[in-house]
Design a protein around this motif. Structure first.
Motif, PDB file in Angstrom:
ATOM      1  N   ASP A  84       0.844  -1.200   0.000  1.00 25.96           N
ATOM      2  CA  ASP A  84       0.000   0.000   0.000  1.00 25.96           C
ATOM      3  C   ASP A  84       0.876   1.246   0.000  1.00 25.96           C
ATOM      4  O   ASP A  84       1.322   1.713   1.041  1.00 25.96           O
ATOM      5  CB  ASP A  84      -0.928  -0.017   1.212  1.00 25.96           C
ATOM      6  CG  ASP A  84      -1.972   1.093   1.163  1.00 25.96           C
ATOM      7  OD1 ASP A  84      -1.834   1.996   0.309  1.00 25.96           O
ATOM      8  OD2 ASP A  84      -2.911   1.065   1.965  1.00 25.96           O
ATOM      9  N   LEU A  85       1.125   1.792  -1.187  1.00 28.38           N
ATOM     10  CA  LEU A  85       1.969   2.983  -1.289  1.00 28.38           C
ATOM     11  C   LEU A  85       1.260   4.236  -0.801  1.00 28.38           C
ATOM     12  O   LEU A  85       1.868   5.089  -0.139  1.00 28.38           O
ATOM     13  CB  LEU A  85       2.413   3.187  -2.735  1.00 28.38           C
ATOM     14  CG  LEU A  85       3.377   2.155  -3.319  1.00 28.38           C
ATOM     15  CD1 LEU A  85       3.725   2.530  -4.756  1.00 28.38           C
ATOM     16  CD2 LEU A  85       4.644   2.060  -2.484  1.00 28.38           C
ATOM     17  N   ASN A  86       0.001   4.384  -1.142  1.00 26.42           N
ATOM     18  CA  ASN A  86      -0.697   5.631  -0.831  1.00 26.42           C
ATOM     19  C   ASN A  86      -0.755   5.915   0.669  1.00 26.42           C
ATOM     20  O   ASN A  86      -0.551   7.036   1.111  1.00 26.42           O
ATOM     21  CB  ASN A  86      -2.118   5.596  -1.413  1.00 26.42           C
ATOM     22  CG  ASN A  86      -2.105   5.776  -2.915  1.00 26.42           C
ATOM     23  OD1 ASN A  86      -1.607   6.777  -3.410  1.00 26.42           O
ATOM     24  ND2 ASN A  86      -2.612   4.798  -3.635  1.00 26.42           N
ATOM     25  N   LYS A  87      -1.009   4.883   1.442  1.00 29.31           N
ATOM     26  CA  LYS A  87      -1.094   5.065   2.891  1.00 29.31           C
ATOM     27  C   LYS A  87       0.250   5.483   3.462  1.00 29.31           C
ATOM     28  O   LYS A  87       0.335   6.377   4.305  1.00 29.31           O
ATOM     29  CB  LYS A  87      -1.564   3.760   3.543  1.00 29.31           C
ATOM     30  CG  LYS A  87      -1.737   3.858   5.048  1.00 29.31           C
ATOM     31  CD  LYS A  87      -2.263   2.539   5.598  1.00 29.31           C
ATOM     32  CE  LYS A  87      -2.438   2.604   7.109  1.00 29.31           C
ATOM     33  NZ  LYS A  87      -2.933   1.307   7.653  1.00 29.31           N
ATOM     34  N   GLN A  88       1.323   4.878   2.970  1.00 25.52           N
ATOM     35  CA  GLN A  88       2.640   5.134   3.544  1.00 25.52           C
ATOM     36  C   GLN A  88       3.382   6.304   2.897  1.00 25.52           C
ATOM     37  O   GLN A  88       4.355   6.806   3.449  1.00 25.52           O
ATOM     38  CB  GLN A  88       3.490   3.870   3.447  1.00 25.52           C
ATOM     39  CG  GLN A  88       2.879   2.716   4.246  1.00 25.52           C
ATOM     40  CD  GLN A  88       3.817   1.538   4.356  1.00 25.52           C
ATOM     41  OE1 GLN A  88       4.877   1.640   4.949  1.00 25.52           O
ATOM     42  NE2 GLN A  88       3.422   0.415   3.775  1.00 25.52           N
ATOM     43  N   LEU A  89       2.917   6.733   1.711  1.00 24.76           N
ATOM     44  CA  LEU A  89       3.554   7.870   1.046  1.00 24.76           C
ATOM     45  C   LEU A  89       2.847   9.188   1.336  1.00 24.76           C
ATOM     46  O   LEU A  89       3.169  10.212   0.750  1.00 24.76           O
ATOM     47  CB  LEU A  89       3.582   7.646  -0.468  1.00 24.76           C
ATOM     48  CG  LEU A  89       4.608   6.658  -0.991  1.00 24.76           C
ATOM     49  CD1 LEU A  89       4.448   6.471  -2.489  1.00 24.76           C
ATOM     50  CD2 LEU A  89       6.026   7.116  -0.686  1.00 24.76           C
ATOM     51  N   LYS A  90       1.898   9.174   2.226  1.00 22.45           N
ATOM     52  CA  LYS A  90       1.152  10.387   2.560  1.00 22.45           C
ATOM     53  C   LYS A  90       2.114  11.481   3.029  1.00 22.45           C
ATOM     54  O   LYS A  90       2.922  11.280   3.923  1.00 22.45           O
ATOM     55  CB  LYS A  90       0.139  10.071   3.664  1.00 22.45           C
ATOM     56  CG  LYS A  90      -0.861  11.195   3.895  1.00 22.45           C
ATOM     57  CD  LYS A  90      -1.916  10.753   4.905  1.00 22.45           C
ATOM     58  CE  LYS A  90      -2.949  11.855   5.111  1.00 22.45           C
ATOM     59  NZ  LYS A  90      -3.987  11.439   6.098  1.00 22.45           N
ATOM     60  N   GLN A 120      10.812  -2.915   2.757  1.00 24.94           N
ATOM     61  CA  GLN A 120      10.319  -3.220   4.102  1.00 24.94           C
ATOM     62  C   GLN A 120       9.293  -4.343   4.074  1.00 24.94           C
ATOM     63  O   GLN A 120       9.306  -5.239   4.923  1.00 24.94           O
ATOM     64  CB  GLN A 120       9.709  -1.960   4.724  1.00 24.94           C
ATOM     65  CG  GLN A 120      10.733  -0.882   5.065  1.00 24.94           C
ATOM     66  CD  GLN A 120      10.097   0.462   5.364  1.00 24.94           C
ATOM     67  OE1 GLN A 120       8.871   0.603   5.424  1.00 24.94           O
ATOM     68  NE2 GLN A 120      10.924   1.483   5.553  1.00 24.94           N
ATOM     69  N   LYS A 121       8.409  -4.291   3.067  1.00 20.90           N
ATOM     70  CA  LYS A 121       7.381  -5.337   2.953  1.00 20.90           C
ATOM     71  C   LYS A 121       8.014  -6.693   2.668  1.00 20.90           C
ATOM     72  O   LYS A 121       7.636  -7.707   3.265  1.00 20.90           O
ATOM     73  CB  LYS A 121       6.403  -4.972   1.834  1.00 20.90           C
ATOM     74  CG  LYS A 121       5.231  -5.940   1.697  1.00 20.90           C
ATOM     75  CD  LYS A 121       4.305  -5.854   2.911  1.00 20.90           C
ATOM     76  CE  LYS A 121       3.092  -6.727   2.752  1.00 20.90           C
ATOM     77  NZ  LYS A 121       2.155  -6.624   3.886  1.00 20.90           N
ATOM     78  N   LEU A 122       8.989  -6.732   1.757  1.00 16.75           N
ATOM     79  CA  LEU A 122       9.673  -7.988   1.443  1.00 16.75           C
ATOM     80  C   LEU A 122      10.362  -8.541   2.681  1.00 16.75           C
ATOM     81  O   LEU A 122      10.264  -9.748   2.969  1.00 16.75           O
ATOM     82  CB  LEU A 122      10.688  -7.768   0.321  1.00 16.75           C
ATOM     83  CG  LEU A 122      11.532  -8.988  -0.068  1.00 16.75           C
ATOM     84  CD1 LEU A 122      10.653 -10.114  -0.578  1.00 16.75           C
ATOM     85  CD2 LEU A 122      12.582  -8.603  -1.109  1.00 16.75           C
ATOM     86  N   ASN A 123      11.045  -7.692   3.411  1.00 14.30           N
ATOM     87  CA  ASN A 123      11.736  -8.157   4.620  1.00 14.30           C
ATOM     88  C   ASN A 123      10.748  -8.626   5.684  1.00 14.30           C
ATOM     89  O   ASN A 123      11.028  -9.568   6.430  1.00 14.30           O
ATOM     90  CB  ASN A 123      12.633  -7.055   5.165  1.00 14.30           C
ATOM     91  CG  ASN A 123      13.869  -6.820   4.313  1.00 14.30           C
ATOM     92  OD1 ASN A 123      14.250  -7.687   3.513  1.00 14.30           O
ATOM     93  ND2 ASN A 123      14.496  -5.670   4.471  1.00 14.30           N
ATOM     94  N   GLU A 124       9.590  -7.977   5.756  1.00 13.12           N
ATOM     95  CA  GLU A 124       8.565  -8.364   6.734  1.00 13.12           C
ATOM     96  C   GLU A 124       8.013  -9.766   6.433  1.00 13.12           C
ATOM     97  O   GLU A 124       7.880 -10.586   7.341  1.00 13.12           O
ATOM     98  CB  GLU A 124       7.408  -7.363   6.722  1.00 13.12           C
ATOM     99  CG  GLU A 124       7.718  -6.044   7.419  1.00 13.12           C
ATOM    100  CD  GLU A 124       6.591  -5.040   7.245  1.00 13.12           C
ATOM    101  OE1 GLU A 124       5.505  -5.430   6.745  1.00 13.12           O
ATOM    102  OE2 GLU A 124       6.795  -3.865   7.584  1.00 13.12           O
ATOM    103  N   VAL A 125       7.683 -10.040   5.172  1.00 12.16           N
ATOM    104  CA  VAL A 125       7.104 -11.350   4.855  1.00 12.16           C
ATOM    105  C   VAL A 125       8.160 -12.441   4.986  1.00 12.16           C
ATOM    106  O   VAL A 125       7.835 -13.575   5.376  1.00 12.16           O
ATOM    107  CB  VAL A 125       6.452 -11.356   3.452  1.00 12.16           C
ATOM    108  CG1 VAL A 125       5.253 -10.424   3.419  1.00 12.16           C
ATOM    109  CG2 VAL A 125       7.431 -10.997   2.351  1.00 12.16           C
ATOM    110  N   LYS A 126       9.416 -12.105   4.699  1.00 13.10           N
ATOM    111  CA  LYS A 126      10.492 -13.088   4.906  1.00 13.10           C
ATOM    112  C   LYS A 126      10.643 -13.401   6.389  1.00 13.10           C
ATOM    113  O   LYS A 126      10.857 -14.558   6.782  1.00 13.10           O
ATOM    114  CB  LYS A 126      11.810 -12.552   4.359  1.00 13.10           C
ATOM    115  CG  LYS A 126      13.019 -13.453   4.612  1.00 13.10           C
ATOM    116  CD  LYS A 126      14.278 -12.846   4.031  1.00 13.10           C
ATOM    117  CE  LYS A 126      15.518 -13.661   4.354  1.00 13.10           C
ATOM    118  NZ  LYS A 126      15.858 -13.623   5.791  1.00 13.10           N
ATOM    119  N   ALA A 127      10.528 -12.386   7.241  1.00 15.10           N
ATOM    120  CA  ALA A 127      10.712 -12.563   8.684  1.00 15.10           C
ATOM    121  C   ALA A 127       9.647 -13.466   9.303  1.00 15.10           C
ATOM    122  O   ALA A 127       9.860 -14.035  10.378  1.00 15.10           O
ATOM    123  CB  ALA A 127      10.719 -11.206   9.379  1.00 15.10           C
TER     124      ALA A 127
END
Length: 359
Positions: free
Chosen positions: A169-175, A225-232
């Motif tokens: 979700d780019l829009n939420k985090q790029l606000k 960050q998302k890739l690292n989160e799902v890997k974790a």
């Protein structure tokens, strides 16, 4: 024309970063390839795919209105005039197959793809042009990208469990992002598939296509960050590979360390552990970058299950369709040239079992 193709083949041979390494017994080959706009010519509802219609399906008032709404004159012209006919699709697929099979009769065991419109066009490629690879049914989950391009996986290794598409979700985090002039487009998700290796160990594969350079650097940080989160979330001893188009230029990495620092904390990165003589997978105005990469969990360096063969990491650019007059990736464009398939070169690598695998 024959002289031209011979010259191209010679240049391709000289531009390859190294000769093809001898494949280790029991190894699994992985290729990551951005195939650049692999579309069918059918209307995909809700997606901006009007450029990739056949000419006979263009010319309506609705189609013209959609085309004229595009931001740049170049894109408007393509949308209005480009004839994405069945013969063009067949030619595109034939050339993709030539790239995939350039180092062996069956191609890589695992093929990670980006810029594929949908399952329909991917299955056409698999069944009609990659049949001798004997890939199992394609793995693709439709994502929210505005143009309709998705990430996908073809594999001879069987699935273990159901694939997952992790949304970003780019829009939420790029606000509040100053460089973002308008609302961010929905971006490609991260496709996760767990595959069964020949010795019954499991390999988790992530297929990625991070936000383009038209987005601020923060967008690619969010994807990292998302890739690292799902890997974790995976068990700590999991064997994990992430491949695809990370859209990180050499200049951006030199300034920000997106590869070397932010991804390097969690992963082994293909062009940092191998491919020493490779220039890159993408060239923009003469500047080479590894927009494409294959990442490995750190237990694949000296682990006791499977390891990455660092000497096998290479740019695959030996197909006569892959290189243009400037020695860089040749785009398919409108299929008018004798060469051209994609503006990216794929990466290849082998992973090898620590113990002998009985096939």
């Amino acid at each position: 024309m024959l002289k031209y193709l011979v010259l191209v083949a010679l240049v391709v041979g000289l531009s390859s970063c190294s000769s093809t390494p001898k494949k280790a017994p029991g190894s699994i080959t992985i290729m990551a390839y951005n195939v650049e706009n692999l579309f069918d010519n059918l209307d995909d509802p809700g997606k901006d795919d009007e450029t990739y219609f056949s000419r006979e399906d263009k010319g309506t008032a609705r189609h013209r209105t959609k085309c004229m709404g595009l931001s740049k004159e170049h894109y408007k012209r393509q949308c209005l005039e480009y004839d994405w006919s069945d013969s063009k699709i067949k030619m595109k697929m034939k050339r993709i197959a030539d790239v995939v099979f350039q180092e062996g009769d069956k191609g890589p065991d695992i093929l990670i793809l980006e810029e594929v419109e949908n399952l329909n066009v991917l299955e056409r490629l698999r069944l009609n042009h990659l049949a001798k690879a004997q890939y199992l049914p394609a793995i693709l989950i439709e994502g929210p990208d505005k143009r309709g391009i998705d990430v996908a996986i073809l594999s001879r290794l069987p699935l273990s469990g159901k694939p997952i598409l992790h949304q970003i979700d780019l829009n939420k985090q790029l606000k509040g992002e100053k460089k973002l002039k308008k609302k961010a487009w929905p971006t490609r998700g991260i496709l996760q598939a767990q595959l069964k290796l020949p010795d019954s160990n499991l390999l988790t594969v992530f297929a990625v296509h991070f936000p383009s350079q038209g987005n601020p650097i923060r967008a690619r940080r969010i994807a990292i960050q998302k890739l690292n989160e799902v890997k974790a979330k995976l068990p700590k001893d999991s064997l994990v590979v992430a491949g695809g188009d990370f859209n990180i230029t050499a200049e951006e990495d030199a300034k920000s360390g997106l590869y070397s620092k932010e991804l390097g904390k969690e992963w082994l990165i293909s062009h940092e552990i191998g491919c020493d003589k490779c220039e890159g997978t993408h060239s923009y105005r003469g500047s080479w970058s590894f927009l494409d990469a294959i990442l490995f969990s750190k237990n694949m360096k000296m682990g006791d299950k499977w390891r990455v063969d660092t000497k096998s990491i290479r740019v695959a650019n030996k197909s006569i369709y892959q290189i243009n007059h400037w020695g860089s990736p040749a785009r398919f464009s409108e299929g008018k040239s004798q060469v051209g398939v994609s503006d990216h070169w794929p990466l290849m690598v082998e992973i090898v079992p620590v113990k002998e695998v009985k096939l």
